[in-house]
Design a protein around this motif. Structure first.
Motif, PDB file in Angstrom:
ATOM      1  N   TYR A  61       0.829  -1.212   0.000  1.00 32.65           N
ATOM      2  CA  TYR A  61       0.000   0.000   0.000  1.00 32.65           C
ATOM      3  C   TYR A  61       0.860   1.257   0.000  1.00 32.65           C
ATOM      4  N   SER A  62       2.004   1.193   0.694  1.00 29.77           N
ATOM      5  CA  SER A  62       2.934   2.329   0.684  1.00 29.77           C
ATOM      6  C   SER A  62       3.444   2.590  -0.725  1.00 29.77           C
ATOM      7  N   LEU A  63       3.768   1.507  -1.439  1.00 32.09           N
ATOM      8  CA  LEU A  63       4.240   1.643  -2.823  1.00 32.09           C
ATOM      9  C   LEU A  63       3.144   2.226  -3.703  1.00 32.09           C
ATOM     10  N   LEU A  64       1.906   1.767  -3.512  1.00 36.64           N
ATOM     11  CA  LEU A  64       0.787   2.293  -4.289  1.00 36.64           C
ATOM     12  C   LEU A  64       0.576   3.776  -4.022  1.00 36.64           C
ATOM     13  N   SER A  65       0.700   4.164  -2.755  1.00 30.01           N
ATOM     14  CA  SER A  65       0.519   5.571  -2.397  1.00 30.01           C
ATOM     15  C   SER A  65       1.581   6.436  -3.053  1.00 30.01           C
ATOM     16  N   ASN A  66       2.805   5.912  -3.151  1.00 27.54           N
ATOM     17  CA  ASN A  66       3.906   6.676  -3.748  1.00 27.54           C
ATOM     18  C   ASN A  66       3.762   6.795  -5.257  1.00 27.54           C
TER      19      ASN A  66
END
Length: 565
Positions: free
Chosen positions: A312-317
């Motif tokens: 999810y962190s990667l998606l947010s970035n």
């Protein structure tokens, strides 16, 4: 040039400065993450996202309400009249300017007073509840301490930030933040890369997976501290150069004295009462807004695994790159523009504010349409070139397609809530807080159903966020409709300005159906090129339908330049 047009011009230039700064900083962080993602596991991205959440939460609750409230401080400028000569008017204007700036600096001390106890409580609480594995990593305790120090250092720069915000000095802020981000990225990348490539060793520390993860977290903390120190030094240098010689304000908390024009009565205060009352109501409302805005992180920390948190962190970035590069600077400029413009709510200012809001909403709708049509089918193909083998077994390539549908709602909510925060009274903000409480409850229930019961994992979180954004958008639309009700006529209204968007939407849906039937999900560069062609055709249609407005804006800018010459 009238004061309202001058504010609009500064805000437009300010949005450009902020967009360029965002572009510069995001390119740096984008390139850094593209390299680091090949060194780091999803677990490390998950824990750094968690630490980023703690830092962001402390900074948000410490300073955001003050930043919004100080925008309500009015310019106490004197009007021209026959009894006031130019020299006296300049003296009075200078006095009121110093008074306003000192008022802001006094308020800017509040974030530090809130931040110290809040950071101690939140950091200690989260540390005691964190996974034991991370506590056992080398340098983890030092990393937590460094992040705590970085919070306080960043809050020390608030007086300078708020003064430049009020004066609409966008170029100062964008320049300093770009420098700070560049320095932090350099530190983060250098520490990880030098250790991973064995170019630097730390004592007798062996290069194991566990030690690598500890170093990665330490690098993240050092980068945040570097960012805070660099930002503070840049702002202080600007203060010494541009403000201190003119003695416009004192950095320390200073008592302000005002004298009534009709009497000799003197009033002394540190904080302006009406702004202080507004701050209290805004702070209460922001608590619920932050719970909803950052609620996804709270939910994912409690309901998802560390690996899913990393995804999810990667998606947010990557997924919200357009939102952070383009939408966020525009929303901030809109908030500052409206707060300054509508301190005086005459018909001219109201009409100008509505025109700006309508045109920005059109722009958001058209860009959102492009994202919804071409994002889901192209995003997985583009993303697979940016991530390494450590992510190849995850569901990130499938989940980003769902995330693309979330972005339009996120962006539209941003611009409408920016308007609400700029013009709403204290009572309206308080009423909004109660609705935010209800929305928070609905969000939590949706997450529980979609993640726990239906086992949709991150997709369930994204769908819950979409429902949440729809509710918030509806509330703001109703507020905007009521706010501008006096300007509506049978021939003109806020909603009738979007008829061209309906025509473009029909064309967009047609292109989307043809694209899906003939290609589906993009799997090679030939299909990507076809999608780019479709997108350009739709963009041409948008420009054709909005050509009258575009020509009018170009002509207006040329006329303004001629007048200035």
């Amino acid at each position: 040039m009238s004061n309202s047009n001058e504010i609009l011009k500064k805000s437009t230039k300010g949005a450009t400065f902020l967009i360029l700064a965002q572009l510069f900083t995001k390119i740096i962080t984008f390139l850094l993450n593209s390299v680091l993602v090949r060194f780091l596991s999803p677990r490390i991205f998950g824990i750094t996202a968690f630490l980023e959440f703690i830092l962001g939460t402390v900074l948000f609750f410490s300073r955001e309400a003050i930043r919004l409230s100080t925008l309500r401080i009015k310019d106490n400028e004197t009007d021209d009249d026959n009894n006031t000569n130019e020299k006296a008017a300049d003296h009075i204007s200078s006095h009121y300017k110093r008074q306003n700036l000192q008022t802001m600096v006094n308020f800017a001390h509040i974030p530090l007073w809130i931040g110290i106890p809040l950071s101690l409580v939140l950091t200690t609480w989260q540390y005691t509840n964190i996974n034991a594995y991370f506590i056992s990593l080398p340098f983890f305790q030092w990393s937590i301490l460094i992040i705590w120090v970085s919070m306080l250092v960043e809050l020390l720069s608030e007086p300078f930030y708020i003064v430049n915000q009020f004066l609409l000095n966008y170029n100062v802020r964008s320049r300093f933040e770009s420098i700070a981000v560049a320095m932090s990225c350099l530190v983060n990348f250098s520490v990880i890369y030098l250790f991973q490539t064995h170019m630097v060793t730390i004592g007798s520390l062996e290069i194991t997976d566990m030690n690598k993860e500890g170093i990665a977290i330490l690098a993240f903390a050092l980068a945040k501290l570097t960012h805070s120190i660099t930002l503070l030094l840049c702002y202080y240098w600007d203060y010494l150069r541009n403000f201190k010689p003119k003695k416009l304000f004192h950095i320390r908390l200073t008592k302000i004295t005002t004298v009534s024009a009709s009497t000799t009565y003197k009033k002394q205060y540190y904080f302006q009462n009406d702004i202080l009352e507004h701050f209290k109501k805004v702070y209460f409302q922001l608590c619920f807004k932050h719970l909803l805005t950052e609620g996804d992180k709270l939910i994912i920390n409690s309901m998802c695994t560390v690996e899913e948190q990393g995804i999810y962190s990667l998606l947010s970035n990557y997924g919200s790159l357009v939102t952070r590069l383009l939408f966020a600077p525009i929303e901030e400029s809109l908030r500052l523009f409206l707060a300054r413009l509508l301190t005086t709510q005459n018909s001219r200012n109201l009409k100008l504010s509505m025109d700006v809001l309508v045109n920005l909403t059109k722009f958001y709708l058209y860009l959102s349409l492009l994202i919804v049509i071409f994002g889901p089918v192209n995003s997985s193909f583009l993303l697979q070139f940016l991530i390494g083998s450590k992510w190849s077994t995850t569901a990130v390539l499938d989940t980003i397609r769902v995330y693309c549908f979330y972005l339009p709602f996120l962006s539209m909510n941003g611009i409408f809530e920016a308007f609400f925060q700029s013009v709403a009274t204290g009572d309206q903000i308080l009423k909004h807080s109660y609705f935010m409480m209800t929305f928070s409850g609905i969000f939590l229930v949706n997450c529980w159903i979609l993640i726990e019961k239906l086992d949709l994992s991150i997709n369930g979180l994204i769908i819950s966020n979409i429902i949440n954004m729809i509710l918030r958008i509806i509330y703001c639309i109703i507020f905007i409709k009521n706010f501008y009700s006096k300007l509506y006529t049978k021939e003109s209204s806020f909603f009738l300005n979007f008829h061209n968007f309906g025509i473009v939407s029909v064309a967009g849906v047609s292109i989307s159906i043809i694209n899906w039937v003939t290609i589906g999900y993009v799997r090679n560069f030939k299909q990507l090129f076809i999608n780019v062609t479709f997108a350009l055709l739709l963009l041409v249609l948008i420009l054709v339908k909005e050509r009258t407005y575009i020509k009018g804006m170009i002509g207006k800018n040329k006329l303004t330049e001629v007048k200035e010459i």
